[in-house]
Structures are given as C-alpha cells and as structure tokens.
Design an enzyme around this catalytic site. Structure first.
Site, PDB file in Angstrom:
ATOM      1  NE  ARG A   1      -2.199  -1.550   3.338  1.00  0.00           N
ATOM      2  CZ  ARG A   1      -2.538  -1.292   4.582  1.00  0.00           C
ATOM      3  NH1 ARG A   1      -3.663  -0.656   4.851  1.00  0.00           N
ATOM      4  NH2 ARG A   1      -1.755  -1.675   5.573  1.00  0.00           N
TER       5      ARG A   1
ATOM      6  CG  ASN B   1      -4.534  -4.523   2.930  1.00  0.00           C
ATOM      7  OD1 ASN B   1      -3.944  -4.362   1.872  1.00  0.00           O
ATOM      8  ND2 ASN B   1      -3.911  -4.587   4.094  1.00  0.00           N
TER       9      ASN B   1
END
Ligand code: ZN
Ligand code: ZN
Length: 779
Positions: free
Chosen positions: A25, A43
């Site tokens: 990320r 996520n």
C-alpha cells in the site's frame, strides 16, 4: 495529433496474490503521488488490494506499468482485474482503512531474506540500527516462521512480546514510510530480540559482542550452532578438512553434502560457476540453496560434498548471518541444519541443548521464539529450468493456485521421504513446508502439527467435511497417520496411487489440460498390482479420476530394504534372477567379494532363488545397480546417493556414446523397457572406457529409451502434453535424453514448476486426484 493520453480517466484495480504485509500500500501511495493520480488504496479480504486511481490517461498507464516493474521484490501479483470508471473527483491519494469484516482466507506469507535497504542500515555506522542483527522491514524478514496464527499481524507473531519504542512506533504509523508503515515485524536495538553466546553447558559466555566472538571461534576451528529464522544451523569452517571431517563425525553424516553459505554472491563466485540468472536467484528474497557446478580451484574442502560435481550454496539472508560471516576469515562457511541425523532441525533451546551439545562447541542464540520450523529451500537446474527440490524458507507456505475449483476441501498426507503434507480448498493447494523423513517420530509429529496448522488457519471443515488423502502403499507412515487422522475425526478417505499423484501433480502445476502422458521415475511406490513401481509411463485425463499404466521399465527383483543401502545386493539379486551362478558374478564385474559383502550378496542371491522377492520397476534401484557396476563398493548413506554420484560422474565425462541396446517389448499387457543387454554392455566396456563416459552414456541413453517407451506406449493417443516427475526425473542426463527423443516427435516434457519432483510434491498431486475422484462420483 490526437488528445489521447491527456484525457482525464479513472480506473479500479483489484490485485490478487501476496500483496498484504509486504509494503504494497505505501508503494502504491508513492507511485500514485509521483504520477499525480488521486484516489485510494486499501486491503480487501485476505489476499487482495483494491486501488482506485484517477488522473491523466498517460499518467495512469505509467502507473500501471510501474506496478509490475517497480513493486518490492517480495510482492507477488497473481492476477489483476481492472475496470475503467467515471472519475469521482478525488483530491488526493490516501491509504484507506482495511475492510476487515469480510471473511476470506489470506495467503500466509513466507520468510524473506534481508533486503538491500535493511542491510544498508545495518552496515551504516550512523544509523540507529547499525549492526542490529534482527533488522527487517515490510519487504523482508521472517513471517511464517514466527506466526502463531493468521492473519499476519504483529499480535499473532512471536514479535508481539517486543513492544515498539517511540521511534519504531512513529515509523510504523507513518504512511509515507514505504518500508516500515504497518510493517509487522520491525524492531530496533532498543526494543527487539536479544542475542547471547552460550558454551556447551549452556552458560552465557561473557563477551562484548556475541557475533564477533562467534566469528572468531569459528575461525579458530570451533563448531558453532546458530539460531536463525526457521531453526538452528551448524556453522563451521568450510575450507578446513579437519573441521569438516570432525563435523561429519559428530553429526554421524559420512557423505551427505553440507550447504555452504557465503557473505554474498561475489564471495560465492570463487567457489562455483554462476550465471546471471543464478545470481538473481541467490540474491532473491527467497535466497534458496542453489546447486551450482564447483570450480576446479574451489577453496572449499572436498569433504563438504564428497565426489559431487555441484556445491549447494546460498547467501547470508539475515543481518545476523551477514555480520557473522563478515567477521570470518573466509567469508563463507559450512551452514548445515542443526539436527541429529534423520531428525527435524531444532527450533528451540531445549532441543538444542539435548540434541546439539554433542555436535556444537558454542551456541549463538536469541530470545525470539521460532513458532514454525522452516528449512532452507533447495533448488537445482535441470535442462534450462530451475526445479525446487526442497520447498522451505521463502517458498513455503505460499499457496499454489490451480486452474479449477477443487470442489471440496482436502487434507493430504504425502509420502514418507522428504515429506510434506498439503491442504486444498477453492482453487488453491497449500503444501506444508518440507517436513523430513517420516522414519523419525519427531518428523511424524511435525507433519501432524503443520497439517493441523493449515487446517486451522485456512478454516477447513467449517462448511463441509474435508476429504483425507493418503498414498496407497500399505506400509507408509504417512498413510497410517492419515488413516488415524481420518478415523479420529470421522472424515472420508481417498487413496491415491503414488505415481499417478506424481504425474497428475506436475500436469496441474503446469496448467496442462486434457489427455496427458507422464513418466514417473523414482525409488519405490506401491503399484496397483501389488508389485513395486518406479519407472512408469502413465496416461490420464486431467478432467477425470484414474489412469492407464501403458509402460514401465522391466522389473528387477527386490529382496529387502537393505538392497537400497548396499547396491551390490541388487546386482547379485538381478543376476540370480537371470540364472547366473553365484561364483561367476564377481568375475563379471571384476570385483573380489570380500567378507564385508559376502553375506549380503549371498543373502540377496539366495532369496531370489527361493522366490522371496518383489518385482520392482524401480528407476532408483536400476540406477543403484548401474552405480554398483561402476563402483561395487558404493553404499547409500543418504537418499539417492548412488544416483547423485552417477550424475556427478556424468558431469565429469566428456564423451557420450549412444547405447542402443535397450529394447521395448510387450509383457503382461504393457510395454516394458528391457535393459539386460545394456548392463552387459556396461560390464563389457568397464575395463576399456572411463567411468565418467560410461555414466554419461548410460544416463543419456536411458533417458532416450524412456522417451521411446513413452512414444511407443501412447501411439495412436492424441495427448495434449507430456510431464516427467519423481526424484530421478530431474537427473540432468536422463532428462536431456527424454527431451531430445521427444523433440524428434514434436513433444516437450514438462518438469514441475512450483512443487518438488520427489515425494515433497506428492501431496499436491494427491489433493488434485482426490478432487477429481470426489467430484466425478458426486456427478
Ligand atoms: Zn528490509
Ligand atoms: Zn525501536
């Protein structure tokens, strides 16, 4: 000029694979910001990341391109689903909170070698992590080996007892910190694990720097046990014959090769030949042991891998190992698993104290718990493909996605040698890490432990009854464990023939579909006719359960388990079966059977005469027999030794003579590869040709003959592909022979890609076979 590229567009991406817990990320965040894109990343579920991006079309494509070319090495993208959307007018790019409610199974991440950046910090005297042996980040460090349970969050690992200091906490919460934002395993000298040096009696050695002290002790010739990521290693000088021989004596391991760890690939290049591709593998986050050809002037003692052509080498994959090696004189060391012969490697101090204090003089240990034992992975090259011989650190327990839904849940127990179990669900198969040989009770316990671990962590058995899968061999430990497991839980059971599981597994591992033919080459597997199989040509369809045995090598008589340990027994049994008088055999092979072997040879010879033997179409035993022709004294001290020795001889040979004495004949309803004349030829030429040429010629010609056997067997069948499997299938010369023969007919043999060719990959094929069986019977 068109306006293409300047359009303002948006896209939604779903990325599947190993994308969580690896710094993905913050990487996406940095990439989006760099390309002036807005949107979010988060996520979702257990193994997916969702990205929304909007901005100029050109920038968007730049971004997509970079995802694949610039992602951290440990990121493994299995699939991308993208849709073009209408822009929503996001102002900036943010990392959004995960949606943790959705129940999905998440890929348990493997352990990764230290990354360049972390190593850089360890070597930088101005960095607060200077000389810190446990340095790690989102891109590197242990994962599976320290996980009590999934998902991979710090509180679920053995790092949970180390409370982050203020600076570490700040790094952890800073989403601009690409390497440490939400990196679960991070620590620093202030808050992380502690290191100690202990003597034989497990008393702390008072010293300023345990690592430096250990390096010095090793340089002085002491043997030091080292607690690493997935277990204990034993480290010792690799350049000193005396030290290596002492280690062999203490470990009771006469010839089985030791692995050699080097500081880096630059150091290893002095020991072995290494291609650029090999170097990439050695430096990869998986950092496996790679078998590479030895250099003639290698400084490594010849007792490290006696009589072999290749050395198993790997690089220092943690800061601890790096700092240790850096301070040694050689910068490379024997680094072998810390176990007593035949048992799994130790993971805790109790085991180390009881099992290793007769082997090691000192112990370099730390106080972080190793939750799951993970051995080093071992990779070799066959043809031009890398094959994984032992699936451990860096690879296990990543799941392997197959091209179909399995239609149920499965728990497979594999085989007995270098075993691994597996679970299967959805379209995934998870092989356990390499467990070891199940002759050891500890290994049996481990197999159960890890099967249970995956059953729990992938929540099997909650919606349906999993099917237990075992090998059909009545005497296997793995089978017994599976039967007991199924009985205790009242689970349905499926038995799968050994070689069928082997070749079906390789077909599935290669994504092949339809009618496939396979060659399975190994030691012993239980055949459907009550005899032993191990050199088989099978035909099967990936859509339906079952197979046809079309061909095999001609069976040889097997009289006892001892045959595999003393190959000369096999030769006497074989000639007994051919009706030769006992006294004539030694003259044949030009070997005086002395007292050491007389009893063994007599026993094997007589048992065959009495009809007390099992016919075995075993490639392993055939290779053993050939090895005993070339060296009657050869004994097996580790699995596959005679065959590995033959391959090493063949590597040293330069000449290759095609032996055209193999014959194929229909016997008992299948095609048999006959080799009587070939063995006679070897014996006839033993005195006038060197052993290397004979070994090379035999292995290659045998491969070609196997290729021919397959072609004859499948004549008239329209196969979609050919696979080879089993421990002997990755023999370089046998494989080349098969490949060259099949190539003449436009076919190509597929080797396994993600699974080991030997019994370590068996459970994978068992899961697929059971899935076919269960689903065909329920149709
Ligand atoms: Zn790192
Ligand atoms: Zn800290």
């Amino acid at each position: 000029m068109s306006n293409r590229g300047l359009k303002y567009i948006a896209a939604r991406l779903i990325l599947v694979g190993l994308v969580q817990g690896v710094g993905f990320r913050p990487f996406i965040h940095r990439l989006a910001t760099k390309n002036a894109l807005t949107g979010y990343v988060r996520n979702v579920g257990g193994s997916e990341v969702e990205v929304w991006i909007e901005g100029l079309e050109d920038c968007l494509y730049e971004f997509l391109h970079a995802i694949f070319y610039e992602a951290p090495l440990v990121v493994h993208i299995e699939g991308v689903f993208m849709s073009i959307e209408d822009p929503l007018g996001y102002r900036n790019f943010v990392i959004e909170k995960s949606d943790s409610k959705a129940f999905t199974r998440s890929n348990i991440p493997p352990d990764f070698a230290i990354c360049k950046d972390c190593l850089g910090e360890v070597l930088d005297s101005s960095n607060r992590r200077y000389r810190y042996p446990f340095n790690s980040c989102a891109w590197c460090g242990p994962r599976f080996s320290m996980m009590y349970r999934a998902p991979y969050d710090r509180e679920n690992t053995s790092m949970s007892k180390y409370v982050l200091c203020e600076e570490c906490r700040h790094e952890y919460n800073d989403h601009l910190n690409v390497r440490r934002f939400h990196a679960q395993g991070i620590s620093c000298p202030k808050d992380g694990p502690r290191l100690y040096l202990l003597n034989k009696d497990f008393e702390i050695v008072d010293c300023k720097d345990p690592i430096n002290e250990a390096s010095e002790l090793i340089d002085e010739g002491f043997i030091v046990a080292i607690k690493g990521i997935g277990g204990y290693h034993i480290a010792a000088l690799a350049s000193n014959d005396g030290v290596v021989l002492e280690l062999r004596k203490r470990k009771r391991r006469p010839r089985r090769p030791f692995a050699v760890m080097g500081l880096n690939t630059k150091v290893l290049k002095k020991l072995v030949y290494m291609s650029e591709e090999d170097e990439v593998i050695l430096n990869s986050p998986q950092a496996p042991i790679l078998l590479l050809p030895k250099k003639p002037d290698t400084p490594v003692s010849r007792y490290v891998s006696p009589d072999l052509s290749h050395e198993g080498v790997f690089t220092a994959y943690t800061a601890l190992h790096y700092l240790l090696l850096m301070n040694t004189r050689d910068k490379y060391l024997v680094m072998t698993s810390g176990n007593i012969s035949g048992e799994p490697m130790c993971t805790d101090e109790k085991c180390a104290k009881s099992r290793l204090s007769k082997i090691a003089d000192y112990f370099l240990v730390h106080d972080r718990e190793i939750v799951n034992r993970v051995d080093d992975s071992v990779i070799r090259k066959t043809g031009d493909q890398y094959v994984i011989l032992r699936r451990g650190r860096g690879h296990a327990p990543l799941w392997i996605t197959v091209n179909r839904d399995l239609g149920g849940e499965f728990i497979a127990f594999g085989g007995d040698v270098a075993s691994a179990g597996a679970v299967g669900f959805e379209d995934k198969v998870v092989l356990t890490q390499f467990i070891g040989d199940l002759d050891s009770l500890r290994a049996q316990k481990d197999l159960l432990k890890y099967v249970d671990y995956f059953v729990k962590n992938y929540s099997l058995g909650q919606k349906m009854k999993p099917v237990v899968v075992v090998d059909a061999h009545p005497q296997l430990h793995a089978r017994r464990l599976g039967l007991e497991y199924a009985r205790a839980r009242s689970l349905p059971l499926v038995e799968v023939q050994h070689h069928y599981a082997h070749v079906l597994g390789v077909a599935m591992d290669n994504g092949l579909e339809g009618l496939i033919s396979g060659i399975a080459l190994d030691g012993v597997g239980w055949g459907l006719d009550g005899t032993v199989w191990g050199g088989e040509v099978l035909l099967f369809n990936t859509e339906t359960y079952g197979f046809k045995r079309l061909g095999s090598i001609s069976p040889l008589p097997l009289t006892s388990d001892r045959d595999a340990h003393i190959p000369l027994r096999l030769l006497f049994a074989y000639y007994s079966h051919r009706g030769l008088e006992f006294e004539k055999i030694p003259r044949l092979i030009d070997f005086e059977v002395n007292r050491d072997y007389l009893f063994e040879c007599k026993a094997a010879y007589t048992l065959v005469k009495l009809g007390k033997y099992t016919p075995a179409s075993s490639t392993g035993r055939l290779l053993d027999m050939v090895a005993s022709i070339l060296n009657p004294r050869i004994e097996r001290t580790y699995e596959g030794e005679p065959a590995i020795w033959l391959e090493a001889l063949a590597h040293a040979g330069k000449d290759l003579i095609e032996i055209d004495h193999f014959k194929i004949a229909m016997r008992d309803g299948i095609y048999r590869l006959l080799y009587d004349d070939v063995l006679d030829w070897l014996i006839d030429n033993k005195s006038n040709m060197d052993r290397c040429t004979l070994a090379r010629s035999f292995l290659y010609s045998f491969g070609r003959a196997l290729g021919e056997l397959l072609l004859v067997s499948i004549k008239g069948e329209n196969v979609n592909g050919v696979v080879v499997s089993g421990g002997a299938a990755v023999n370089e010369f046998i494989y080349r022979g098969i490949r060259d023969k099949l190539k003449e007919h436009g076919l190509k043999p597929h080797l396994p890609r993600n699974i080991p060719p030997g019994d370590g990959g068996l459970a994978f094929g068992q899961v697929i076979a059971a899935s076919l069986k269960v689903n065909s019977s329920s149709r």
